[in-house]
Design a protein around this motif. Structure first.
Motif, PDB file in Angstrom:
ATOM      1  N   ALA A  40     -30.414 -57.397  25.565  1.00 54.54           N
ATOM      2  CA  ALA A  40     -30.359 -57.707  24.166  1.00 54.54           C
ATOM      3  C   ALA A  40     -31.725 -56.983  23.506  1.00 54.54           C
ATOM      4  O   ALA A  40     -31.672 -56.468  22.504  1.00 54.54           O
ATOM      5  CB  ALA A  40     -30.596 -59.377  23.908  1.00 54.54           C
ATOM      6  N   GLU A  99     -29.346 -60.366  31.014  1.00 56.09           N
ATOM      7  CA  GLU A  99     -28.976 -60.311  29.651  1.00 56.09           C
ATOM      8  C   GLU A  99     -29.850 -60.175  28.527  1.00 56.09           C
ATOM      9  O   GLU A  99     -29.610 -59.577  27.434  1.00 56.09           O
ATOM     10  CB  GLU A  99     -27.955 -61.540  29.482  1.00 56.09           C
ATOM     11  N   ALA A 118     -23.521 -59.906  26.673  1.00 50.56           N
ATOM     12  CA  ALA A 118     -24.404 -59.652  25.434  1.00 50.56           C
ATOM     13  C   ALA A 118     -22.953 -59.070  24.492  1.00 50.56           C
ATOM     14  O   ALA A 118     -22.650 -58.000  24.780  1.00 50.56           O
ATOM     15  CB  ALA A 118     -25.429 -58.502  25.463  1.00 50.56           C
ATOM     16  N   VAL A 133     -25.826 -63.845  22.780  1.00 52.68           N
ATOM     17  CA  VAL A 133     -26.069 -63.562  24.257  1.00 52.68           C
ATOM     18  C   VAL A 133     -25.690 -64.809  24.852  1.00 52.68           C
ATOM     19  O   VAL A 133     -26.186 -65.779  24.260  1.00 52.68           O
ATOM     20  CB  VAL A 133     -27.351 -63.162  24.425  1.00 52.68           C
TER      21      VAL A 133
END
Length: 634
Positions: free
Chosen positions: A457, A453, A484, A472
């Motif tokens: 981002a 994740e 996200a 997130v």
């Protein structure tokens, strides 16, 4: 004013009449068994009664049973004390019965038994045929029970919607009629975000109220109006608002109600529906989900010798042509699959006007939120414009569901009002699914999810054409182990750089796993599915590849769905596959390059996720800096 103490009279229905009749038959049967005579054998009859000259007469019934009457003065004998003491009249009722077998055999036995009797001692024998109700009861009772069972079954069937009031009425229309004296609770004020559609619908309502305004100029009102749009955009709600505003008889039913297992029922119901509408003109007919009967007639249906759906459609087309333009009968219909409807149904003269309802814009979502927030006790921190901004792609039904979910969340937490946080949780639940904090995952898997994740981002943060990142999370939701969250922007047109940046951002999670752990996992399956579809759309649908050229194999009519093969050659299909693979591979390398450059930020963000599981925009800006200043091109 005091309430009336008068009781409403009891309504006598056929059901209660049949029940009373059956109870009467049962009582007769019990009465008959109570006064039933005792059965005896021939030997007992001859030795104890006939030889003792106690028999007064014999009545042979139906050539089967001999009813024996004892002399009144002999009934006091102790051997007759077993007789039924409840008999109403001992002189009129038979005392014993004897099965005789055949009349000839019985007469022969009686002659032999009375050979030595004097003439005045001979027993009188009478013959009678009885067809009373009691004798017919064993035959009548089962038949009446079957009739009662079928009556109850038909009543339940009619209440279930398979027939109006009798099984013989299955050809009648099942449309629900709204009385003009009872005003609908839904009006155009309750329909938010559909201003253009309401203008066209209000014109039809105005014609029904004041037809002379249009007819004096030679104008003809449309016979039919087709409401087309995605699910949840308010098609049925708009039709209900028409019923509330027009104040004319309003017939509403679903397209599936025309189709039954009986051949010809659909066509019969169409005829009956239009007959009722003409009798109550001016009136409105609303057919919801008309694609159930309006599907295009083609080669697929040609294999059926008698297709009920096609017969129903033919009858509907005939009825739409069968009444004049200004008779005051208007047909409204709704569907979200206009591409599969028959062209004959959509031509001018039948459904003249098509009203397209699209997903609401930001301003329309704001108006829809205000409508659905009226019954909700909301807090002062609720920001309606922000909620409208955070819900792109939401339909009216989705917004109504979001408001209800927010109220449920607040009630679950025993709050007195619904706050902004509750609405945000409701949005996350609708988009991502229910939080599953109790889902057990190993520390190693949690670390992989955190870097995955964080990779999304970081990559999206440094790309120009990707939406703003909001937060997130590595808390499992639905089927996903993390997510996200972005703030999507509304675009009518998407350029090639936007496509490629989105593909690159979607591959950021898998790229982060390879950059950090030097290995990849199965956690990116959802990302890979979306990326593959987007890449094929770019190359085969939107014509965004330079070498393939401006070619599109997108089928808006749906006719190619019936084809077994692809609409392009094997050579071109191979080139499309090569370009898709090349596009995805280049964007994957681009994501890896970005993560290599910003590996320190990736590490910080992943560690923060492991620590607090959710990272908001403030933490993202603290680690990655202001987004607009850090966007780079690779």
């Amino acid at each position: 004013m005091k309430p009336s103490n008068r009781k409403s009279p009891v309504k006598i229905t056929p059901f209660w009449l049949y029940t009373a009749f059956l109870i009467l038959l049962v009582l007769i049967s019990l009465f008959n068994s109570l006064y039933r005579t005792s059965d005896i054998s021939w030997l007992t009859f001859k030795t104890k009664m006939l030889d003792a000259h106690d028999v007064e007469k014999i009545v042979v019934k139906n050539k089967q049973t001999a009813e024996i009457y004892i002399k009144t003065d002999r009934l006091s004998d102790p051997k007759y004390q077993s007789l039924n003491t409840f008999k109403l009249s001992k002189s009129l009722e038979p005392h014993y019965s004897l099965q005789i077998g055949s009349v000839e055999s019985f007469e022969h036995k009686m002659e032999l038994a009375q050979e030595n009797f004097a003439e005045n001692e001979l027993v009188d024998i009478q013959y009678k045929d009885s067809t009373g109700l009691v004798n017919l009861l064993p035959w009548v009772f089962p038949i009446l029970m079957i009739i009662l069972f079928w009556m109850i079954l038909f009543r339940r069937t009619s209440r279930g919607g398979l027939g109006p009031s009798s099984i013989m009425n299955f050809g009648k229309s099942t449309a629900k009629l709204s009385n003009r004296d009872v005003k609908s609770q839904i009006t155009f004020k309750d329909v938010a975000g559909l201003e253009e559609a309401k203008v066209e619908i209000m014109e039809i309502v105005d014609f029904l109220k004041h037809p002379e305004t249009y007819t004096r100029l030679g104008a003809k009102i449309p016979k039919g109006v087709m409401l087309v749009g995605p699910p949840g955009t308010g098609k049925t709600l708009l039709a209900k608002a028409v019923a509330g505003e027009a104040q004319v008889p309003f017939f509403s039913l679903s397209g599936s109600e025309f189709v039954e297992m009986f051949v010809g029922v659909g066509a019969s119901r169409v005829r009956d529906l239009f007959k009722q509408a003409k009798e109550k003109a001016p009136s409105i007919i609303f057919i919801d989900e008309i694609d159930a009967i309006g599907r295009a007639r083609g080669k697929v249906n040609a294999l059926h010798s008698n297709d009920e759906r096609e017969n129903t459609l033919n009858q509907l087309l005939t009825e739409l042509d069968g009444f004049g333009t200004n008779t005051g009968v208007i047909v409204l219909s709704a569907t979200n699959r206009a591409d599969i409807l028959d062209k004959a149904l959509l031509r001018p003269g039948r459904f003249d006007r098509h009203i397209y309802l699209e997903l609401p814009t930001k301003q329309e979502r704001k108006a829809i939120f205000k409508v659905h927030l009226k019954p909700v006790i909301k807090g002062n921190d609720v920001d309606v414009p922000l909620l409208a901004s955070l819900t792109p792609g939401f339909s009216g039904a989705d917004i109504a569901n979001m408001c209800n979910e927010a109220a449920l969340i607040a009630a679950r937490k025993a709050r007195n009002e619904v706050g902004q946080k509750d609405f945000m949780e409701a949005r996350d639940r609708i988009v991502g699914g229910l939080e599953r904090k109790g889902k057990l995952i190993s520390p190693k898997e949690k670390k992989i999810v955190a870097y995955h994740e964080a990779g999304h981002a970081v990559v999206s943060w440094y790309l120009e054409n990707v939406e703003s990142l909001v937060k997130v999370s590595i808390i499992p939701r639905g089927k996903s182990l993390g997510a996200a969250w972005y703030l999507p922007e509304e675009h009518q047109i998407i350029t090639k750089p936007k496509f490629t940046d989105r593909i690159c951002a979607a591959l950021g999670g898998r790229a982060a796993e390879e950059v950090t752990f030097d290995e990849i996992s199965s956690g990116a399956i959802d990302d890979l599915e979306k990326v593959t579809k987007q890449a094929y759309s770019m190359v085969a649908y939107y014509g965004l590849d330079k070498e393939i050229g401006p070619l599109s194999f997108y089928d808006s009519t749906g006719e190619n769905e019936r084809l077994l093969g692809k609409p392009y050659s094997e050579y071109l299909g191979k080139r499309i596959d090569e370009k898709v693979i090349e596009l995805i591979a280049s964007e994957y390398e681009r994501a890896k390059t970005l993560l290599t450059i910003h590996k320190s930020e990736l590490e910080k963000l992943a560690q923060l996720l492991l620590k607090q599981e959710v990272v908001d925009k403030e933490d993202l800006e603290r680690i990655l800096g202001k987004r607009l200043n850090n966007v780079i091109s690779i």
